[in-house]
Structures are given as structure tokens and as C-alpha cells.
Write an enzyme that holds these catalytic residues in place. Structure first.
Site, mmCIF file in Angstrom:
data_model
loop_
_atom_site.group_PDB
_atom_site.id
_atom_site.type_symbol
_atom_site.label_atom_id
_atom_site.label_comp_id
_atom_site.label_asym_id
_atom_site.label_seq_id
_atom_site.Cartn_x
_atom_site.Cartn_y
_atom_site.Cartn_z
ATOM 1 N N GLU A 129 -8.605 20.468 39.879
ATOM 2 C CA GLU A 129 -8.453 19.155 40.509
ATOM 3 C C GLU A 129 -9.556 18.874 41.526
ATOM 4 O O GLU A 129 -10.083 17.758 41.605
ATOM 5 C CB GLU A 129 -7.080 19.053 41.192
ATOM 6 C CG GLU A 129 -5.903 18.866 40.245
ATOM 7 C CD GLU A 129 -5.476 20.130 39.502
ATOM 8 O OE1 GLU A 129 -6.054 21.207 39.757
ATOM 9 O OE2 GLU A 129 -4.559 20.044 38.661
ATOM 10 N N HIS A 186 7.341 19.826 40.759
ATOM 11 C CA HIS A 186 7.075 18.732 39.816
ATOM 12 C C HIS A 186 7.862 17.488 40.233
ATOM 13 O O HIS A 186 8.177 16.647 39.396
ATOM 14 C CB HIS A 186 7.478 19.120 38.388
ATOM 15 C CG HIS A 186 6.604 20.168 37.779
ATOM 16 N ND1 HIS A 186 6.699 21.499 38.103
ATOM 17 C CD2 HIS A 186 5.604 20.084 36.867
ATOM 18 C CE1 HIS A 186 5.812 22.191 37.410
ATOM 19 N NE2 HIS A 186 5.132 21.354 36.650
#
Ligand code: TPP
Length: 680
Positions: A419, A486
Site C-alpha cells: 500500500e 476488516h
């Protein structure tokens, strides 16, 4: 030290000498100014100049360089005006950062130099992005990034080199191995024999060279540049050198054995090159003295900023704070497509939009985002999508499914799992005029790209006027049994960072209009998409390309008893609650943008009811609800009939078990909080 002149002309050899001497003599002057208190800090590159100078000389003037704190030679090599550099170092208004940044922490687009942030490693990924831009345009160019040997231990080094290798990017990574990272010697920094050995692990070529030999550096990097352009590959160059002064002037050098200075003084890049030029009779002592005199004069001609030449003394006719605040964001020049203003938003759908969904029926939230992205890809040929598994696979939530059939694969880019490097690369793309949308597979994973967002992207416009034309898509939120990693609501992390915009739609209509607006906005935008809304929320969405204005809230319902100010999933909960309690007249305000907030709309809602509940899925402490409540208390006190209350999720990580998760979510306490407020 052996010098190989190869085919270099006398003129070139002399030019290199002057270029090598210039930063040394500037530094000597700066050390004097430092002692006189006229500049505040200095990170010396004395003894390492051959690297900056040789590398810069080997490149084309319009190839991006991402230098660090000891690379004065890059700036002088690109002919950055010395008087302006001095203003920069003095923190003066007329420097490159209006007094907002120190030393070399600035860039100049005109000189194709992108300045560092203090975190060092992020420079490497930004170079990847500039190199990607060259590759996409099939230009014969390379980008270059510098790192010290200390910086090679950062994760960004790994991510940036790996990304460059996997994407075959023409980028040169220069390691300046100068023996110490502050006080840390190399044997406490890495265990491999040589840092260049790391190249093989990334599947790239590398070379270790004498960084104190100007001709070696120049000739090597020139050859490496040609290799990178021709083969479309990255390259790692490790330059051995030594830091002859302290990390910065105040920090001293007690930890360095004296013999090392003696040893490396013998290897001084200028002394040795000068000797070579004298031996070869390319220069004589008289000419050298003349060159030195000329440089000295040039340096001394540069005026110092007078005492009191602080930025505020220069800003005339404008309030300093207004000027400072205004420069946090780049101006959005594209305001023509804004069909939704606050006034228009009172009538949903906004009156400016015709052909509302035509005969195709309502659209799902996920499809609205998809359509906005797809139309943006058509409209903006300079838009690149990047993310894990977004190409053939279509992304974890299938938002970009099928895009590779409609757009070149180069524009819908699968990324390795990195990322930080991808977000850094998006900044490099932006420097070269590209836009990018980076998909986080889940908003939770942004934590490993956090530094690039909050320090590089967010601050660049304020620091030196460059913009970061990037949207980070953030599939967010709980309620789907996905557990602590998540499900998080992490919007508040970013709301606290000046320079970012934070957008959070709750309807398909807004999702499409806001993603388009975010892409058109020249600033970095965090775009939150609630996962649970993707396939559960449907609504009318115009087929046409349109924007919903960033920074404008939407009055969902007008009421008189109590206001619920919320966004995202909170709006769904508020509507459900209002429908189930039709005896209450509830005013519902959908913020839609969390940074910047629409204070006018908040004030209007408070004025409607005098009782306010700020509702969000994010946890309570430090959530944006606290900010909104404080603002209302301070600015709308006279409208209030009760304290502003907050309804948020429990201050715990998001639990996995369905019952626990239900209990965690703010919705579980909505009725209780509403009753408290109503009965106050
Ligand atoms: C992420 C991060 N951690 C710590 C620091 C503090 N710091 C600034 S420079 C430096 C040493 C850097 O060493 P190296 O990369 O070898 O470059 P050099 O200063 O030797 O040129 C450190 C630890 C920092 N700037 N950024």
C-alpha cells in the site's frame, strides 16, 4: 583514487569540477552562518558531493530527482537560484516554501526536484510513480531517488524496489552509504555483505561504486540511465562514501573513531579530483584559484534575508491565518459540473439533474461507484486505477469488474501487496500530471500506507505548492461479521490531517456524484464506501456524468423536535429510526463530507430543532462526533435546548461474533440516546 576520463572533453571535466566545488563552498559559508545564528540547522553533505553532482549531471534536466537532506549538489546541479535557496534555509517568505519548511524539505517542479519529507524512505516510491508516468507515455526518461544506508532498513525501501522491479519501471535508486545513520554504524543497520546485494533479491541489476570519485559516479549513472531507458528496468547503485561532519551540526561526532576521518579525508572527492586535473594539466593552480574566487563572489553576492524577514512581515493586506489556511488545499478549477449545492440538496434529487436514472430503475450503491469510476476513466485519459486484484479479478468487491475490457490494462493496474509504495507512486504520477484512484482492498489496510497519505500527500500543497491529485478508495465499516481487521471505521484518523479531504456517501446518488467530484478534485481525497451498503442500498442515479459538491451536506429530512447529524451507515439507521417513530419530527442531516465540514448546514439543522444527536458508526472517543459536538457548543449555543449528545460504537475493536458486533455498533444505543435527548 583512480580517475578514468574516457572520452570526456577538458571542458566537461572542468565543468564537473566547478559543479563539485560549488556546493562545498556554499556549505562552508552556511556553516559560518549557522555559527552566527543566521540559519537554524544544517545537514552537511561535505565529503559526499560527488554523488549528488555526478548523478544530477548524468541525467536530463527534465528527469525527476527525489533527493534527501545531504543533496545540495542536486539543487545546485539543476541551477536552482542560490539566493532563493538561502531564503529557503532562512525560513523566509521568498524561499521555496514561504517559510513553512526547513532545509531541503521542498521541491521545485520547474527543476524537476521533489523534496523529501523527513521520513526519508517515501522518496523512493514517489520516484516509482514518476517513472511509471514516463513508461505510460513511452518517454525515454528515468526517475532517480536517493536514500542513505539507514533508509534502506525502512519498509518503503523494500516496497519501492519491489514495485519498480515488478512493474519494470525506469528508476534508479541511489544508496549513499556514508557509514552512519545518525550515530548508528552500518553493522547495526544491516547484515548483508553489501547493500547492493539486495538488488538480486528484487530481480534487478545493481552496482557498488566509489561515491567519492566524481567521474565514476557520473559515468556509471550515465550508463545506468541508458540501460534503464532502453530496457525499461530499475537499477540499484550503492555509492560508498563517508559523512565528514555530524548528522546535523549540533549533534557532534563523538561516536566516530578519529582514524576514520583521517582515512576519508584522504579520499575527499574534491581534493582528489583537483589533484587529477592538475596532474593531467587540465587545470593549473592559478586557474583553480580563479575558479574559487569566482564561486566565492557568487555566494557572497547573495543577500541574506534581513532580520525580521519572517513570513508575517511579508504578507501584506491579508490576514496571515487566512493565507495559511487557504494554502492547505489546491484550488479546484473544475467547478462547472457541480449540480448539487446545499440549497439544491434540500430537494432530493437536486433540481439541476435531469434524466434521473431514465428507465433503467434504481442502481445499487456498488454499481453507482462503478459507473462514476467508469465514466471518469472515459472522461480523464490521464486517470490510472491501482489496487490489489482490481484488474482481471475486478477487486475484492468487484467494483472494477470488466474494466480491463474497456480500458488499457496499463490504466487498471494490479499491484503487489504494498500500500505504501503504491500511494507514494500515485504522488509521483501526480507530479507528472496523472490522476490516480488507489483502491484499498479494505479500509483497514490503509494503516500500512498511512505515512504516505498523512505526511506526503496531505502536506505537499501547503509545504511547497504542489498538489496530490489522488483518490484513495476505502471499503469500510462493520456489520458484516468480518472481525477487527476488516470492519474498522477509520475516517477520524484522516479528518485530523489538514490537507486531506474526507468524503463518505450514504446513497448511490451521492456515491456516484462524489466519486466523480473526488477524481476531479486536485487534492488527496479519502473516499469511504460502506461495504454493507454496496449491495443493500439502491436508489435513483442519473445516467449522466455529474458531480456532487465536496464539502456540502445534504438535508435528508427537515424536522422540528430533534436533529440527527450523521453520515454513511448512520443515515440508514437514522431513517429507520425516524420511520419507526413517526410521532417524532426528526431533522436528518447527511454530512457527506467530513473534511471540510459543512458548518452552514450543521448550524441550520441545530437551528431547526435545538436538540442534536451526532451519530456515527466509528467508536466514541476521538471520533468526529466529538469535533462536531464541540463546534455546535461553541457556535450554536443559543439554539440549544439540550446538551449535544453523541451516539457511537463501543470503544473496543470491532468484534467478530454477530451478537457482539451488534452490541458494538452505535445502532444498539440509538433509541436509548434519542430518549435521553428528547426527555432532557
Ligand atoms: C522514519 C524516520 N525515523 C527516524 C528519523 C530520524 N532520522 C533522521 S535522519 C536519520 C539517519 C538517516 O541515516 P541515513 O539514511 O543513513 O542517511 P544519512 O543521514 O546518513 O545521510 C534518522 C534516524 C527519520 N527522519 N525518519
Amino acid at each position: 583514487m583512480q580517475f578514468q576520463r574516457n572520452n570526456l572533453s577538458d571542458d566537461t571535466l572542468i565543468e564537473l569540477y566547478k559543479k563539485l566545488l560549488f556546493p562545498r563552498m556554499i556549505e562552508e559559508r552556511m556553516l559560518l552562518l549557522l555559527r552566527q545564528g543566521k540559519i537554524s540547522k544544517w545537514f552537511s553533505g561535505i565529503g559526499q558531493e560527488a554523488i549528488s553532482v555526478g548523478v544530477t549531471y548524468a541525467l536530463q534536466p527534465d528527469e525527476w530527482i527525489m533527493p534527501l537532506h545531504r543533496n545540495l549538489g542536486v539543487f545546485t546541479g539543476r541551477n536552482v537560484p542560490l539566493h532563493k535557496l538561502i531564503q529557503q534555509w532562512q525560513g523566509a517568505e521568498d524561499g521555496y516554501s514561504k517559510g513553512r519548511e526547513r532545509s531541503f524539505h521542498f521541491g521545485s517542479k520547474e527543476h524537476y526536484i521533489c523534496g523529501m519529507i523527513s521520513h526519508l524512505g517515501p522518496q523512493l516510491s514517489v520516484a516509482d510513480g514518476a517513472a511509471l508516468a514516463y513508461k505510460l507515455r513511452e518517454e525515454k526518461k528515468v526517475a532517480v531517488a536517493f536514500t542513505g544506508e539507514g533508509g534502506t532498513s525502512e519498509g518503503e525501501f523494500h516496497e519501492a524496489l519491489n514495485l519498480a522491479a515488478v512493474w519494470d519501471l525506469p528508476v534508479i535508486f541511489i544508496i549513499e552509504n556514508n557509514g552512519y545513520a545518525l550515530s548508528t554504524p552500518v553493522d547495526e543497520q544491516y547484515r548483508c555483505r553489501s547493500l547492493v546485494d539486495k538488488a538480486i533479491g528484487y530481480g534487478m541489476e545493481g552496482v557498488q561504486i566509489d561515491g567519492n570519485n566524481i567521474l565514476t559516479v557520473y559515468e556509471t549513472v550515465k550508463g545506468v540511465r541508458d540501460y534503464c531507458v532502453k530496457n525499461q528496468k530499475p537499477y540499484l547503485v550503492e555509492c560508498t562514501t563517508f559523512r565528514m561532519r555530524g548528522h546535523e551540526e549540533a549533534s557532534g561526532v563523538k561516536y566516530v573513531p578519529k582514524e576514520m576521518f583521517e582515512e576519508w579525508l584522504e579520499k575527499d572527492p574534491i581534493k582528489n579530483y583537483e589533484r587529477f586535473l592538475l596532474e593531467q594539466k587540465i587545470l593549473d593552480n592559478l586557474t583553480i584559484a580563479h575558479i574559487r574566487d569566482e564561486i566565492k563572489e557568487e555566494i557572497e553576492r547573495c543577500p541574506l534575508t534581513p532580520e525580521g524577514g519572517t513570513p508575517s512581515a511579508f504578507v501584506k493586506g491579508e490576514n496571515l491565518s487566512s493565507r495559511e489556511l487557504r494554502d492547505v488545499y489546491a484550488k479546484n478549477s473544475n467547478e462547472t459540473n457541480n449540480v448539487s449545492s446545499y440549497e439544491a440538496s434540500l430537494h432530493f434529487p437536486p433540481s439541476g439533474v435531469r434524466r434521473l436514472s431514465g428507465d433503467r430503475g434504481p442502481l445499487r450503491f456498488v454499481d453507482a461507484i462503478k459507473e462514476g469510476l467508469h465514466q471518469s476513466m472515459k472522461k480523464c485519459e490521464n486517470l490510472i486505477l491501482m489496487g490489489q486484484d482490481i484488474a482481471e479479478y475486478g477487486g475484492a468487491f468487484k467494483v472494477t469488474e470488466g474494466f480491463i475490457n474497456d480500458f488499457e490494462i496499463d490504466r487498471v493496474r494490479n499491484t503487489p501487496l504494498c500500500e505504501s509504495a503504491v500511494i507514494g507512486a500515485s504522488l509521483g504520477l501526480s507530479l507528472e500530471g496523472f490522476k490516480s484512484v488507489v483502491e484499498m482492498q479494505f479500509a483497514d489496510f490503509v494503516s500500512v500506507g498511512f505515512n504516505q497519505i498523512v505526511n506526503n500527500l496531505a502536506k505537499i500543497h501547503y509545504r511547497w505548492g504542489e498538489n496530490a491529485d489522488i483518490v484513495i478508495r476505502m471499503p469500510t465499516g462493520a456489520g458484516v461479521g468480518a472481525g477487527p481487521f476488516h470492519s474498522q471505521s477509520n475516517e477520524a484518523w484522516f479528518v485530523h490531517t489538514p490537507g486531506l479531504k474526507v468524503v463518505y456517501p450514504s446513497t448511490p446518488y451521492d456515491a456516484k456524484g462524489l466519486i466523480i467530484a473526488a477524481i476531479n478534485d486536485p487534492n488527496p481525497v479519502l473516499f469511504f464506501e460502506h461495504k454493507a451498503l454496496y449491495r443493500s442500498s439502491t436508489g435513483p442515479v442519473p445516467e449522466e456524468y455529474f458531480e456532487v459538491e465536496i464539502g456540502k451536506a445534504r438535508q435528508v429530512r427537515i424536522g422540528h423536535d430533534v436533529s440527527i447529524i450523521s453520515y454513511g451507515m448512520g443515515i440508514i439507521w437514522a431513517l429507520e429510526y425516524a420511520d419507526a417513530n413517526s410521532d417524532l419530527s426528526i431533522d436528518i442531516l447527511d454530512l457527506r463530507t467530513l473534511l471540510p465540514l459543512d458548518y452552514k448546514a450543521i448550524r441550520a439543522s441545530v437551528n431547526n430543532t435545538g436538540k442534536v444527536l451526532v451519530l456515527h458508526e466509528d467508536t466514541l472517543t476521538g471520533g468526529i462526533g466529538g469535533e462536531i459536538a464541540a463546534w455546535i457548543a461553541q457556535n450554536c449555543f443559543e439554539f440549544l435546548d439540550a446538551p449535544v449528545m453523541r451516539c457511537a460504537s463501543l470503544d473496543t475493536p470491532v468484534p467478530f461474533n454477530a451478537e457482539l458486533e451488534k452490541n458494538f455498533l452505535a445502532k444498539a444505543r440509538l433509541d436509548e440516546m434519542m430518549q435521553k435527548l428528547i426527555n432532557y
